[in-house]
Design an enzyme around this catalytic site. Structure first.
Site, PDB file in Angstrom:
ATOM      1  N   ASP A  13      -8.227   1.733   9.202  1.00 47.01           N
ATOM      2  CA  ASP A  13      -8.897   0.611   8.516  1.00 47.01           C
ATOM      3  C   ASP A  13      -9.531   1.019   7.191  1.00 47.01           C
ATOM      4  OD1 ASP A  13      -8.311  -1.042  10.756  1.00 47.01           O
ATOM      5  OD2 ASP A  13      -9.976  -0.085  11.796  1.00 47.01           O
ATOM      6  N   LYS A  16      -5.492   0.848   3.701  1.00 47.97           N
ATOM      7  CA  LYS A  16      -4.202   1.395   3.262  1.00 47.97           C
ATOM      8  C   LYS A  16      -3.234   0.294   2.827  1.00 47.97           C
ATOM      9  CE  LYS A  16      -3.766   3.519   7.192  1.00 47.97           C
ATOM     10  NZ  LYS A  16      -5.117   3.300   7.726  1.00 47.97           N
ATOM     11  N   ASN A  38      -0.200  -1.445  16.789  1.00 46.32           N
ATOM     12  CA  ASN A  38      -1.651  -1.199  16.831  1.00 46.32           C
ATOM     13  C   ASN A  38      -2.227  -1.237  15.418  1.00 46.32           C
ATOM     14  OD1 ASN A  38      -0.196   1.129  16.222  1.00 46.32           O
ATOM     15  ND2 ASN A  38      -1.527   2.515  17.353  1.00 46.32           N
ATOM     16  N   GLY A  40      -2.959  -2.681  11.676  1.00 44.04           N
ATOM     17  CA  GLY A  40      -3.137  -4.001  11.079  1.00 44.04           C
ATOM     18  C   GLY A  40      -3.354  -3.819   9.599  1.00 44.04           C
ATOM     19  N   HIS A  41      -2.349  -4.094   8.811  1.00 44.37           N
ATOM     20  CA  HIS A  41      -2.467  -3.918   7.362  1.00 44.37           C
ATOM     21  C   HIS A  41      -2.519  -5.282   6.687  1.00 44.37           C
ATOM     22  CE1 HIS A  41      -0.688   0.427   7.533  1.00 44.37           C
ATOM     23  NE2 HIS A  41      -1.878   0.322   8.079  1.00 44.37           N
ATOM     24  N   GLN A 209      -3.187   3.961  10.967  1.00 45.58           N
ATOM     25  CA  GLN A 209      -4.354   4.628  11.564  1.00 45.58           C
ATOM     26  C   GLN A 209      -4.899   5.687  10.585  1.00 45.58           C
ATOM     27  OE1 GLN A 209      -1.380   4.487  13.917  1.00 45.58           O
ATOM     28  NE2 GLN A 209      -2.150   2.430  14.171  1.00 45.58           N
TER      29      GLN A 209
END
Ligand code: IMP
Ligand code: MG
Length: 415
Positions: A13, A16, A38, A40-41, A209
């Site tokens: 988070d 990126k 998993n 979330g961008h 991540q």
């Protein structure tokens, strides 16, 4: 710079997605090489909020998206996000590695079940089935994309998987249907990307991540089930280490962590809540509130070291506006010893007492103020913000070349 890896330097988070979008504006291809849904961008383009879990977020800038073999693939997400790209008007050139393992509903069920069993010691996973899918892959019992294209091979593999889990496995018709839908996109991503690099094309490797969630180099067992450091781009996409030109480390102007595990600089007070609200620190994938804290130099130095970061993109600086004082943990006191660079060992970090320096904050700024700063560039930043950035550079001994001051593309300052 033809081969650039984007890697998170904290617990994920870091923002990126936006950095990938910016770097992809003149790139030919963008590759996800580890993790799964998993991640979330989020990217905001022309006021539109786009969320990606599987397809690399940089594709919103027009670079061709690829998903390489090191990922674990949630196909429902892939199809949904391809539709999203299509709705944006992108021609859907897309390639997925035949060797990538797929996440089955059983993996999600197992993820949830194992978390329940852990009780108070739960990792706080996203319950997206990441761990169980990687575990089946390591057992050599996983289902790969290419298996969906071959009914007989699929049946054989499902038979074994059924025995491994001693549980109901979903019906194979659905998987064959997935196979038919994914077939036009299946290819040898690894060879394709190597060829692009031979041609001098620009490829962005979009990490998911962060370093501290790396299964080997993070705060084990409170980690995800893949390698998240820069080196994972090589294994996850079959790229030789000597081909990488630069590594961009993305770090947030403060720390956050979602899920359980050590967090030496965590804030438990109102200030932490305030930063959470202003920074909208709630998981993109799960909606969970993120834990918030000050910057942690011993861990950041470690992250920079482990991925041999070329330069840093600092994000969400705007969130700290209006704070009276901003703290940075410069070192730990560990049972009387001073520690400047710390491996993220849970045992070690449990006893680490952060030593802080305190910097002056800068005044409240509106989005319009930040817009004006972005247009005018580095010199227009408040002096205290410049000092904060330069202090981080000095402490971590790497240049910060890009400072993001808002979620939207356009709200950033290059140095
Ligand atoms: P898993 O990856 O779902 O197995 O979750 C393991 C740990 O990694 C949990 O603490 C999650 O909250 C964390 N995690 C996984 N993916 C992300 C991400 O993209 N951003 C932040 N934390 C993540
Ligand atoms: Mg995220």
């Amino acid at each position: 710079m033809p081969a650039t890896i984007i890697t998170g330097l904290q617990w994920g988070d870091e923002g990126k997605g936006k950095i990938s979008y910016l770097l992809c504006r003149d790139a030919d291809c963008v590759v996800r090489f580890q993790g799964g849904a998993n991640a979330g961008h989020t990217v905001i383009v022309s006021g539109k909020k786009l969320k990606f879990n599987m397809i690399p977020a940089g594709s919103a800038a027009g670079a061709m998206p690829c998903i390489a073999s090191g990922t674990v693939v949630d196909l429902d997400e892939v199809f949904e996000e391809l539709d999203l790209l299509r709705s944006l008007g992108f021609e859907t050139k897309f390639m997925i590695s035949r060797a990538a393992n797929i996440v089955l509903p059983i993996h999600k069920k197992l993820d949830a079940m194992i978390e329940e069993l852990r009780g108070g010691r739960a990792v706080g996973t996203t319950r997206r089935g990441i761990g169980p899918t990687y575990s089946d892959k390591a057992l050599r019992a996983g289902i790969r994309i290419e298996d969906l294209l071959d009914r007989n091979a699929l049946m054989d593999k499902l038979e074994i998987l059924k025995k491994v889990h001693d549980l109901e496995i979903e019906n194979s018709d659905k998987l064959i249907e997935y196979g038919n839908r994914i077939k036009p996109y299946v290819g040898d991503v690894e060879l394709f990307v190597n060829n692009l690099l031979d041609e001098g094309k620009k490829v962005i490797f979009e990490g998911a991540q962060g370093t501290l969630l790396d299964i080997d180099h993070g705060t084990y067992p409170y980690v995800t089930s893949s390698n998240t450091i820069a080196g994972a781009a090589c294994t996850g996409c079959g790229i030789g280490p000597t081909r990488i030109d630069e590594v961009v480390g993305v770090m947030k102007a403060y720390s956050t962590r979602v899920g359980a595990g050590v967090f030496p600089t965590e804030l438990f007070n109102e200030l932490g809540e305030r930063i959470r609200e202003i920074g909208q620190e709630f998981g993109t994938t799960t909606g969970r509130p993120r834990r918030v804290g000050w910057l942690d130099m011993p861990l950041l130095r470690y992250a920079v070291r482990i991925s041999d970061v070329t330069w840093i993109a600092l994000t969400k600086l705007d969130v700290l506006s209006g704070l009276d004082k901003i703290k940075i943990c410069t070192e730990y006191d560990l049972r009387g010893k001073t520690v400047e660079i710390a491996p993220p060992s849970v045992k070690l970090l449990r006893d680490a007492k952060p030593t802080y320096i305190e910097l002056d904050g800068w005044g409240k700024m509106t989005k319009e103020d930040w817009k004006a700063v972005s247009e005018r560039g580095w010199d227009a930043l408040p002096d205290e913000a410049k000092t904060y950035i330069e202090t981080i550079e000095k402490l971590v001994n790497k240049p910060i070349k890009l400072v993001s001051v808002g979620a939207e593309a356009g709200l950033e300052v290059m140095k």
